[in-house]
Enzyme design. Structure first.
Site, mmCIF file in Angstrom:
data_model
loop_
_atom_site.group_PDB
_atom_site.id
_atom_site.type_symbol
_atom_site.label_atom_id
_atom_site.label_comp_id
_atom_site.label_asym_id
_atom_site.label_seq_id
_atom_site.Cartn_x
_atom_site.Cartn_y
_atom_site.Cartn_z
ATOM 1 N N LYS A 248 -1.640 2.825 16.673
ATOM 2 C CA LYS A 248 -2.435 3.610 15.732
ATOM 3 C C LYS A 248 -3.040 4.799 16.481
ATOM 4 C CE LYS A 248 -5.966 3.189 12.154
ATOM 5 N NZ LYS A 248 -6.837 2.275 11.371
ATOM 6 N N GLU A 336 -10.711 -11.173 0.437
ATOM 7 C CA GLU A 336 -11.927 -11.205 -0.378
ATOM 8 C C GLU A 336 -12.089 -12.520 -1.125
ATOM 9 O OE1 GLU A 336 -10.672 -6.937 0.160
ATOM 10 O OE2 GLU A 336 -9.654 -8.768 -0.495
ATOM 11 N N ARG A 364 -11.404 -7.829 -6.430
ATOM 12 C CA ARG A 364 -10.259 -8.646 -6.031
ATOM 13 C C ARG A 364 -10.604 -10.136 -5.988
ATOM 14 N NH1 ARG A 364 -6.416 -5.618 -2.778
ATOM 15 N NH2 ARG A 364 -6.344 -7.233 -1.198
#
Length: 596
Positions: A248, A336, A364
């Protein structure tokens, strides 16, 4: 003179005219293009820099947009957007009226699926692949690109589980860089690390066990290897899985070395990578830091306090507690649903659990909220960061639905602090063991309003009486009822109104339960009433006030201000407040001209 290949690439068809050895130059130019624009316009940086070679290789090998490419989350799709007919307007990325920071079907035929929340790509691509098969199109390719943080989510596993028993023509590419926004966590992350390090036995491959044709791990920055493998996989039918390893922030030293900070670094110097530091002197604190510092202070004094976040320790500032009390603060990854039910399980054992989830992400876990928490009346403390309009992340991230979707749930208390002191005090009150119900505390992204909050107020807690509203200012003609931090816009607007003596202002921090006694007084005293919230008007705070009026036969004129019945796109918070007519200037115009 050095050629500029990128300037001649309008769409992937142009890219495919190049020789393979020219792609390295395209990658360098594409990286620099993203760095140059994001350094000035801001946005997500590290994720897109990490998949430059993969992005180019995918569009080079596959016949997009006929072949369907689905990006997970979409933080990493800037290179994709630039190569798919949006290079010349990329500078409008995340600006009001400009292109979205995430893939969006209405924006381009190359954006095959709208994303912003994680872990949806495999299910979406599988749905497309099955549909193609049913239509008799057996040659169409369907590619899902998902990160190692996103693939740990339950929904991704549900997609893998189904795909493995189909003969759908789907390719799942795992972009493994060991980080989402914060570093990846969990047993799956450890498994992937073992695979990358060659320490996992070949026969112990999870993906192969799910009936995927697995290949990798390979270097996601090596064009020859990438293109050779993609071409090979293109000829294989059925579910396939390619594991690639990337870095990244690749190509910008600071972004590689500090991947958390350079996920979305703000403005920075494009040549050096140094972030332009904003002066934080004499500024109010961020609401997330008020939460993070307060819960740490409370947890030091109350050993029953637990903190939970699904993959947002930095964004929620739970990291303060994770650093000092790691045994009582948990990052559960992008999960979640698990976070909510984990909190419920802990609450059954007498723990005081602060479950910190961004408002948009709690959507969610709605079933768990109802079935596992509210139905059992467990006193879980939900801290909903990023409530209201969040700005440039746009429609996928605005936390404008929480009041409406929480208000209908029995047993649920809903509180929206007007400022930092109110947030600190409700966090304190919630752990006194007196609520006996779940509570949702919603607060906005960004800074509060009290410059010296930490110096003057930190640690000086006061118990809040549940369900009480407050009169902030008396008036004679019109009553303005606000909930939460948007009330500060009301305060500022009233102060600038020539008819301020006419205007009364009431803070209804408790949306549920409402202060019925105060509402009776208001409706008996004022003909005109205005409600204001930074949530949707349909089913929100204003709706609750109208329900009270109808039930008690009040005929007052009530005007509801808030978010209209449409998805609000991206722009600055101020621009979006102006769009919804809840900014200070719009309120001054409304209050000054009389309310009808």
């Amino acid at each position: 003179m050095k050629s500029n290949l990128l300037s001649n690439i309008y769409n992937p068809a142009d890219l495919r005219l190049l020789k393979e050895e020219q792609l390295t130059e395209v990658a360098q130019e594409l990286r620099q293009f993203i760095i140059d624009v994001v350094s000035v316009k801001e946005g997500h940086l590290g994720a897109s820099l990490g998949v430059i070679e993969l992005t180019i290789a995918l569009h080079y090998v596959f016949n997009t947009p006929e072949d369907l490419l689905v990006w997970d989350v979409g933080h990493q799709a800037y290179g994709h957007k630039i190569l798919t007919e949006r290079r010349e307007i990329f500078h409008t990325n995340r600006q009001i009226g400009g292109i979205s920071g995430f893939p969006k079907r209405a924006e381009s035929v190359y954006d095959t699926f709208g994303v912003g929340h994680s872990s949806t790509s495999i299910s979406a691509a599988l749905g497309m692949a099955i549909a193609s098969k049913l239509k008799g199109d057996l040659d169409k390719q369907h590619i899902a690109v998902i990160g190692d943080a996103s693939i740990a989510s339950g929904m991704a596993f549900e997609g893998l589980n189904h795909a493995g028993v189909t003969d759908a023509n789907i390719l799942v590419i795992l972009n493994d860089n060991a980080i989402g926004i914060d570093p990846s966590v969990g047993a799956l992350k450890k498994y992937l690390t073992a695979v990358k390090n060659g320490k996992n036995p070949k026969q112990n491959n999870i993906i192969k066990s799910l009936n995927f044709d697995y290949s990798g791990p390979i270097d996601g920055h090596d064009f020859p290897t990438l293109i050779k493998e993609l071409n090979r996989l293109k000829k294989i039918k059925g579910p396939k899985f390619l594991h690639i390893v990337t870095t990244k922030g690749k190509g910008l030293q600071q972004a590689e070395e500090n991947q958390v900070k350079y996920h979305a670094p703000g403005k920075f110097d494009a040549s050096t990578g140094e972030i332009h530091l904003k002066s934080e002197e004499n500024l109010p604190p961020k609401y997330q830091d008020v939460f993070g510092l307060t819960i740490l202070d409370l947890a030091k004094k109350n050993e029953k306090i637990i903190g939970i976040t699904p993959a947002m320790p930095s964004g929620s500032s739970l990291k303060f507690m994770m650093d000092e009390l790691p045994e009582r603060a948990f990052d559960v990854g992008i999960a979640e649903q698990h976070a909510v039910t984990l909190a419920a399980g802990m609450a059954t054992q007498g723990m005081m659990v602060y479950c910190n989830i961004y408002s948009t992400f709690l959507q969610r876990a709605y079933d768990q909220l109802i079935h596992d928490v509210a139905l059992q009346n467990l006193p879980v403390i939900f801290c909903l960061d990023r409530a209201g309009l969040v700005g440039e992340d746009g429609a996928t991230h605005h936390g404008v639905f929480d009041i409406a979707y929480l208000r209908s749930i029995p047993n649920m208390i809903i509180y929206a602090p007007i400022n930092e002191i109110a947030l600190q005090n409700i966090l304190y009150t919630a752990q006194l063991g007196l609520l006996n119900h779940p509570i949702a505390i919603r607060y906005p992204r960004g800074r509060g309003v009290l410059q010296n909050w930490e110096v003057e107020n930190f640690g000086h807690y006061e118990k809040i009486n549940i369900g009480e509203g407050n009169c902030l200012k008396k008036g004679t003609k019109t009553a303005i009822l606000s909930t939460g931090a948007i009330g500060n816009n009301v305060i500022e607007a009233i102060n600038q109104c020539p008819n301020s003596d006419d205007l009364a202002h009431y803070d209804f921090s408790f949306i549920k339960p409402l202060d019925i006694n105060l509402l009776n007084t208001i409706f008996s005293s004022f003909e005109n009433i205005i409600t204001i919230e930074d949530g949707v008007k349909k089913g929100g705070f204003g709706s609750a006030v109208l329900e009270f009026a109808a039930a008690n036969n009040f005929k007052n004129d009530v005007k509801i201000l808030g978010i209209p019945d449409e998805f609000i796109e991206h722009g600055s918070v101020l621009q979006l407040q102006q769009l919804c007519e809840i900014d200070v200037k719009s309120l001054i115009n409304l209050f000054s001209n009389g309310v009808k």
